[in-house]
Write an enzyme that holds these catalytic residues in place. Structure first.
Site, PDB file in Angstrom:
ATOM      1  CG  HIS A 362      30.674 -24.444  38.879  1.00 17.17           C
ATOM      2  ND1 HIS A 362      29.706 -23.475  38.742  1.00 17.17           N
ATOM      3  CD2 HIS A 362      30.015 -25.575  39.227  1.00 17.17           C
ATOM      4  CE1 HIS A 362      28.521 -23.999  38.988  1.00 17.17           C
ATOM      5  NE2 HIS A 362      28.683 -25.276  39.277  1.00 17.17           N
ATOM      6  CB  CYS A 363      31.943 -24.753  44.606  1.00 18.15           C
ATOM      7  SG  CYS A 363      31.690 -25.889  45.974  1.00 18.15           S
ATOM      8  N   PRO A 364      30.423 -27.447  42.781  1.00 11.43           N
ATOM      9  CG  PRO A 364      30.937 -29.694  42.408  1.00 11.43           C
ATOM     10  CD  PRO A 364      31.553 -28.327  42.471  1.00 11.43           C
TER      11      PRO A 364
END
Ligand SMILES: [Zn+2]
Ligand SMILES: [Zn+2]
Length: 510
Positions: A362-364
């Site tokens: 998951h890439c913020p």
């Protein structure tokens, strides 16, 4: 007894029946010993031909419990079909469901629940359910199954402990992770009778990783704005607006302070051309940024989604969990949160609250997961980021160089640039930070694409049985060779791993 003194049930708490006097083959003389040794043939003869009564104490609770210890489904079938009760208890109030949870016999537990309707939420004499025991022993797969079947997470035993207290007390990281991700988050703040929360118990016992994980989870749920910013959780939008603003700001700075700055010498045609090329690349980067952050990364449909869209035929959702013969192995495919059986390479993302196919991470910074459907866009975005920031830095250095050519002393020209062209310096510093980050990520992603492995699989390889060969060493069954991995990725955006990844599900659906 304080919660920190919960009795320890060792794996050896059930002692084997006596060996024969000569120490060779075990003596199988009755239903109890046949169950204990898993001697299926003798057991069947005792109960079917000799009419052994399963209502005797040894033949009832203990036989079923021994079958549960061994996870012997065939023995349980013979016992239960010949009069044994699935809910029979021993002096501790343990039923077969408790014993199978204590020994991590997930397939056995699923079988007696699915076929014989065993109560998977039943408390023992201390008020502990199978979920308490699985959490205490750290059997993450058993926890997944119980949560999948809606076992109560908030139940407190006589000490006031929830399953999360027990997992925290023993420092079981994976058990805590599964419980927290699937839970209502209220369990994080529940206190036991001694006044301890799970976080306090974990740090009390010196389980630093668990304590850190639990306190982070607690903070992510907190109402404080500062904590939410630290976790990128404001309304679930993450840091994408910040990155978007930084890129726009850098483009503005590049045009005003580097390309068209009146204080710098007039730009040459060739440098100007490169400058506009860099700007065009930045615009394409922004388009790719929008694409990979707004695109479905490969969310797997849940039952509720299917309810809204009746035209969708998703074979995953047709698999009957009660068909217990299907479920002899890969329990990590169960998502207790989405209530789905997911394909092998997928994972539940707690930020997106969905399961993602071929989950990478998951890439913020794009406020989205990177998975099967948007990984190529993400990779192109990274490559463009690297290229654009490199071009930007090169042009800036060239512009400064022409401006300070006449100044020779080192100390003087640094002073001159910082004082006369602060915009150029700001651009260069920010641009270099982006260049280093983008280059590192591009190299890491490229090497993973070449091997067809995800960031998640690399980080958690030990957790995934499919990444181990029979001798226990690391093995990636999805690696089709560098050339094919790269070609598949560039042409389709992902590699087709259905045949390898889903055999049990195909088998189940047919
Ligand atoms: Zn999920
Ligand atoms: Zn996500």
């Amino acid at each position: 007894m304080a919660s920190s003194e919960i009795e320890v049930v060792s794996s050896e708490s059930k002692t084997q029946p006596e060996q024969s006097p000569n120490g060779n083959a075990p003596t199988v003389i009755d239903v109890f010993s046949a169950s204990a040794y898993g001697d299926f043939e003798k057991l069947r003869r005792f109960v079917e031909q000799d009419g052994a009564s399963l209502s005797k104490p040894d033949g009832n609770a203990d036989s079923m419990h021994w079958a549960a210890v061994r996870g012997s489904i065939a023995v349980a079938d013979v016992l239960l079909q010949n009069g044994a009760r699935v809910e029979a208890t021993d002096i501790n109030g343990y039923r077969a469901v408790h014993v199978s949870a204590q020994y991590g016999q997930t397939a056995f537990l699923n079988h007696i629940v699915a076929k014989y309707h065993a109560d998977f939420d039943a408390p023992d004499n201390e008020g502990r359910s199978p979920l308490h025991w699985a959490a205490y022993k750290g059997y993450a797969d058993t926890i997944r199954l119980l949560l999948f079947r809606d076992a109560s997470q908030g139940r407190q035993d006589r000490e006031g402990c929830t399953p999360l207290h027990w997992a925290a007390l023993r420092g079981n990281v994976e058990a805590c992770t599964v419980l927290v991700h699937a839970g209502t988050k209220q369990e994080l703040t529940v206190k036991d009778k001694a006044g301890f929360t799970p976080v306090q118990l974990a740090s009390d016992k010196g389980h630093r990783h668990v304590a850190l994980f639990l306190s982070n989870a607690q903070r992510a749920q907190s109402k404080h704005l500062g904590d939410k910013i630290c976790h990128g959780k404001i309304g679930g939008i993450g840091y994408a607006p910040i990155l978007f603003s930084i890129i726009i700001f850098l483009m503005f700075l590049f045009v005003n302070s580097v390309i068209a700055a009146p204080s710098l010498p007039k730009i040459t045609a060739i440098v100007g051309l490169w400058g506009w090329t860099a700007l065009s690349l930045a615009v394409v980067s922004l388009i790719m940024f929008y694409k990979c952050s707004s695109k479905d990364p490969g969310f797997i449909k849940r039952l509720e989604d299917l309810g809204r869209d009746t035209d969708t035929e998703d074979p995953l959702l047709n698999v009957d969990l009660n068909h217990s013969s299907v479920w002899m192995g890969n329990w990590s495919q169960l998502c207790p949160t989405c209530k789905i059986i997911r394909p092998v390479r997928s994972k539940h993302c707690p930020s997106c609250k969905r399961c993602v196919e071929q989950f990478d991470h998951h890439c913020p910074w794009i406020s989205n997961c990177v998975g099967k459907r948007n990984k190529r866009d993400f990779f192109i975005f990274l490559c463009l980021g690297t290229l654009t920031s490199f071009l930007g830095a090169a042009i800036t250095v060239q512009r400064i160089w022409t401006a300070v050519e006449s100044l020779h002393t080192e100390g003087r020209w640094i002073h001159y640039v910082v004082v006369q062209h602060p915009g150029v310096v700001t651009f260069l510093v920010l641009d270099m930070i982006i260049f280093i980050a983008a280059t590192t990520l591009t190299i890491a992603q490229a090497s993973q694409i070449a091997r067809n492995i995800t960031t998640n699989e690399l980080a958690n390889a030990a957790r995934y049985g499919y990444l181990r060969s029979p001798d226990g060493r690391f093995r990636n069954p999805y690696n089709h060779g560098c050339r094919k991995n790269c070609a598949d990725f560039l042409i389709q955006g992902y590699t087709d791993d259905d045949e390898i990844a889903w055999p049990p599900l195909h088998q189940a659906a047919s």
